[in-house]
Design an enzyme around this catalytic site. Structure first.
Site, short mmCIF file in Angstrom:
data_model
loop_
_atom_site.label_atom_id
_atom_site.label_comp_id
_atom_site.label_asym_id
_atom_site.label_seq_id
_atom_site.Cartn_x
_atom_site.Cartn_y
_atom_site.Cartn_z
N GLU A 160 1.00 -1.10 -0.23
CA GLU A 160 -0.14 0.02 0.10
C GLU A 160 0.90 1.14 0.16
OE1 GLU A 160 -2.97 -0.39 3.08
OE2 GLU A 160 -3.35 -2.36 2.57
N GLY A 259 10.86 2.15 14.72
CA GLY A 259 9.67 2.92 14.88
C GLY A 259 8.66 2.24 15.79
N CYS A 266 -1.79 -6.67 6.58
CA CYS A 266 -0.85 -7.81 5.97
C CYS A 266 -0.05 -8.28 7.38
CB CYS A 266 -0.11 -7.48 4.96
SG CYS A 266 -1.09 -6.97 3.37
P1 NAD Z 1 -9.82 -5.50 1.22
O1 NAD Z 1 -10.58 -5.53 2.64
O2 NAD Z 1 -9.57 -4.05 1.00
O3 NAD Z 1 -10.94 -5.71 0.29
C1 NAD Z 1 -11.48 -6.86 -0.11
C2 NAD Z 1 -12.80 -6.68 -1.07
O4 NAD Z 1 -13.49 -7.98 -1.34
C3 NAD Z 1 -13.99 -5.65 -0.52
O5 NAD Z 1 -14.15 -4.78 -1.17
C4 NAD Z 1 -15.41 -6.73 -0.15
O6 NAD Z 1 -16.30 -6.02 -0.24
C5 NAD Z 1 -14.79 -7.76 -1.45
N1 NAD Z 1 -15.52 -8.99 -1.09
C6 NAD Z 1 -15.77 -9.69 0.17
N2 NAD Z 1 -15.98 -10.93 -0.33
C7 NAD Z 1 -16.62 -10.98 -1.76
C8 NAD Z 1 -17.35 -11.66 -2.58
N3 NAD Z 1 -17.87 -13.05 -2.19
N4 NAD Z 1 -17.40 -11.48 -3.66
C9 NAD Z 1 -17.02 -10.26 -4.32
N5 NAD Z 1 -16.33 -9.43 -3.29
C10 NAD Z 1 -15.98 -9.84 -2.04
O7 NAD Z 1 -8.41 -6.47 1.20
P2 NAD Z 1 -7.22 -6.06 0.68
O8 NAD Z 1 -6.54 -5.43 1.35
O9 NAD Z 1 -7.45 -5.89 -1.02
O10 NAD Z 1 -6.76 -7.66 0.66
C11 NAD Z 1 -7.19 -8.79 -0.24
C12 NAD Z 1 -6.31 -10.09 -0.23
O11 NAD Z 1 -4.95 -9.76 -0.59
C13 NAD Z 1 -6.15 -10.57 1.33
O12 NAD Z 1 -5.70 -11.89 1.39
C14 NAD Z 1 -4.68 -9.72 1.55
O13 NAD Z 1 -3.99 -10.27 2.62
C15 NAD Z 1 -4.07 -9.83 0.29
N6 NAD Z 1 -2.88 -8.89 0.27
C16 NAD Z 1 -3.19 -7.52 0.43
C17 NAD Z 1 -2.09 -6.58 0.38
C18 NAD Z 1 -2.36 -5.05 0.88
O14 NAD Z 1 -1.48 -4.36 0.90
N7 NAD Z 1 -3.68 -4.84 1.30
C19 NAD Z 1 -0.97 -6.93 -0.17
C20 NAD Z 1 -0.75 -8.33 -0.81
C21 NAD Z 1 -1.89 -9.11 -0.49
#
Ligand code: NAD
Length: 437
Positions: A160, A259, A266
């Site tokens: 992010e 920090g 994550c």
């Molecule tokens: P988030 O919570 O920001 O977004 C998840 C989205 O999925 C939400 O908009 C939600 O409404 C939607 N959703 C939930 N159930 C659903 C369904 N059945 N059908 C359609 N949409 C649905 O999550 P995120 O931060 O984007 O993370 C997603 C995954 O990626 C996680 O496993 C996380 O660990 C991984 N990840 C996150 C990051 C990060 O920096 N945020 C980086 C790498 C990997």
């Protein structure tokens, strides 16, 4: 290629926009209707530098659309699952959303294939999931769909704050597959990206993601632990880190910034989830338990530094600069800043006012009792202490002498080591930072 991306959070939205930018035709799907309405109107639902412009352009050029229905999974050659995998009550990854998304893809394919069989599909898991999930996703789809498909594990490594660049120019792409056909399709999908592709089995791909995040979290806890020794011995932790990074086996990008501890959606959950998996397979968890413990203690240590400076002040006013878990994001999930705010709020006579350039809306939802200021200046006016908790660049070069005059008592706890201690003291501040005299 025609692609569907399920979930429009930090990963799904930026991934969808990134694939569209590379020329694919992408439909992003979410169950959250309000998000879909906003995104369809060209408004990003998260703050991520560079995202809005790229999103609008690809929408305009017809390569990117948003939908509340799974219909697009039928036309698409591949459907990415990028939904949340939050920690369950015991810390293990909650796969409810992933498996629901898989079943919804299966349902839609079944409906569409009633009269005509569909060509083989890829169901690609981008969410961070424990080993063995590819198999569970396969079962979830197969329980409702009898046509041909393969499940691929393709973990996401974006950060992010720099997500757009990370998606367009990834360091590496990891693809966990079982067949040569799936490998060929995945290579085709990623052809427009200049990157190194590592092809593995699905289980190794799943483990690579947790291993990477846990090692990065370990680096942070390691340097935070040493920062406590530096504070007691008069060493300067930033110089110690600089010295370590000159070792070529470690390198200049090692995550050695002392920090307030790691946060975000994550590292905390992925360290916990990997520890759970280790325990499940009777592998020792001591190492990751220590990483977590040091991280939790670091928040307490920062709050104690603040309390120490305020011990002789009645009804203290405290300004918090930075609420997001790091700079350049509006994400406050597991943010050290909010945890530290909660620790400080235990003192009954304290008045806390927070400020963050982008995380206002998310903070209001996560910690409604925290008062917020509209600017960094407003937050410090009349304050007895400034606590710097996020390394936003707008905090990095203030006029310290002017700042000191605005405060009732010029004190800073700089949990991000943004300022030179000698300069801060010369400007009249009582100044504490992490692991520096
Ligand atoms: P988030 O919570 O920001 O977004 C998840 C989205 O999925 C939400 O908009 C939600 O409404 C939607 N959703 C939930 N159930 C659903 C369904 N059945 N059908 C359609 N949409 C649905 O999550 P995120 O931060 O984007 O993370 C997603 C995954 O990626 C996680 O496993 C996380 O660990 C991984 N990840 C996150 C990051 C990060 O920096 N945020 C980086 C790498 C990997």
């Amino acid at each position: 290629m025609k692609l569907a991306v399920i979930g429009t959070g930090y990963v799904g939205l930026v991934t969808g926009v990134g694939f569209a930018e590379m020329g694919h035709h992408v439909t992003c799907i979410d169950v959250d209707k309000a998000k879909i309405a906003k995104l369809s109107a060209g408004q990003p639902t998260i703050y991520e530098p560079g995202l809005e412009e790229l999103m609008k352009r690809n929408q305009k050029e017809g390569r990117l659309s948003f939908s509340g229905s799974y219909e697009a999974a039928v036309e698409s050659e591949a459907s990415f699952i990028a939904v949340g995998t939050p920690p369950g009550e015991d810390g293990s990854a909650d796969l409810t959303y992933v498996l629901k998304a898989a079943a919804s893809i299966g349902d839609e394919l079944t409906k569409a294939s009633k009269d005509n069989p569909l060509p083989p599909k890829l169901v690609i898991n981008k969410s961070t999931v424990p080993v063995g999930t590819a198999h569970k996703v396969k079962e979830a789809v197969a329980s409702v769909y009898s046509g041909a498909f393969e499940v691929v594990s393709n973990p996401e490594f974006l950060r992010e704050g720099t997500a757009v660049g990370d998606v367009l120019k990834p360091d590496r792409v990891v693809i966990g597959i079982q067949t040569k056909e799936a490998e060929a399709k995945m290579r085709e999908l990623y052809r427009p990206f200049e990157t190194t592709i590592l092809v593995t089995d699905p289980t190794s791909a799943e483990l690579i993601k947790y291993a990477s995040n846990s090692l990065l979290a370990t680096e942070i806890s390691f340097i935070n632990l040493l920062s406590r020794l530096a504070a007691k011995t008069g060493a300067d932790i930033t110089q110690v880190a600089a010295g370590i990074k000159l070792d070529k086996r470690i390198g200049p990008n090692a995550f050695l910034s002392a920090g307030p501890g790691y946060g975000g959606s994550c590292f905390p959950k992925d360290v916990q989830a990997l520890a759970k998996t280790l325990a499940e397979y009777q592998v020792d968890t001591t190492f990751l338990d220590a990483v977590e413990q040091v991280n939790a203690d670091q928040r307490v240590m920062v709050a104690e530094l603040a309390n120490e400076l305020l011990k002789d002040t009645d009804n203290p006013r405290v300004a918090l600069w930075g609420l997001a878990f790091k700079a350049n994001t509006d994400d406050v999930r597991m943010s050290p800043a909010l945890d530290i705010a909660r620790l400080l709020m235990r003192r009954k006579d304290i008045h806390i006012i927070g400020y963050d350039p982008e995380a206002e809306v998310t903070t209001r939802a996560a910690l409604p009792e925290l008062k917020l200021a509209d600017s960094s200046e407003e937050a410090i006016a009349g304050a007895d202490l400034l606590l710097i908790l996020t390394d936003w660049s707008e905090f990095k070069q203030p006029d310290l002498a002017v700042m000191a005059k605005k405060m009732r008592s010029p004190r800073i706890v700089d949990a991000r080591n943004l300022y030179d201690p000698a300069e801060a003291r010369a400007a009249g501040f009582e100044y504490r930072s992490i692991g520096r005299a």
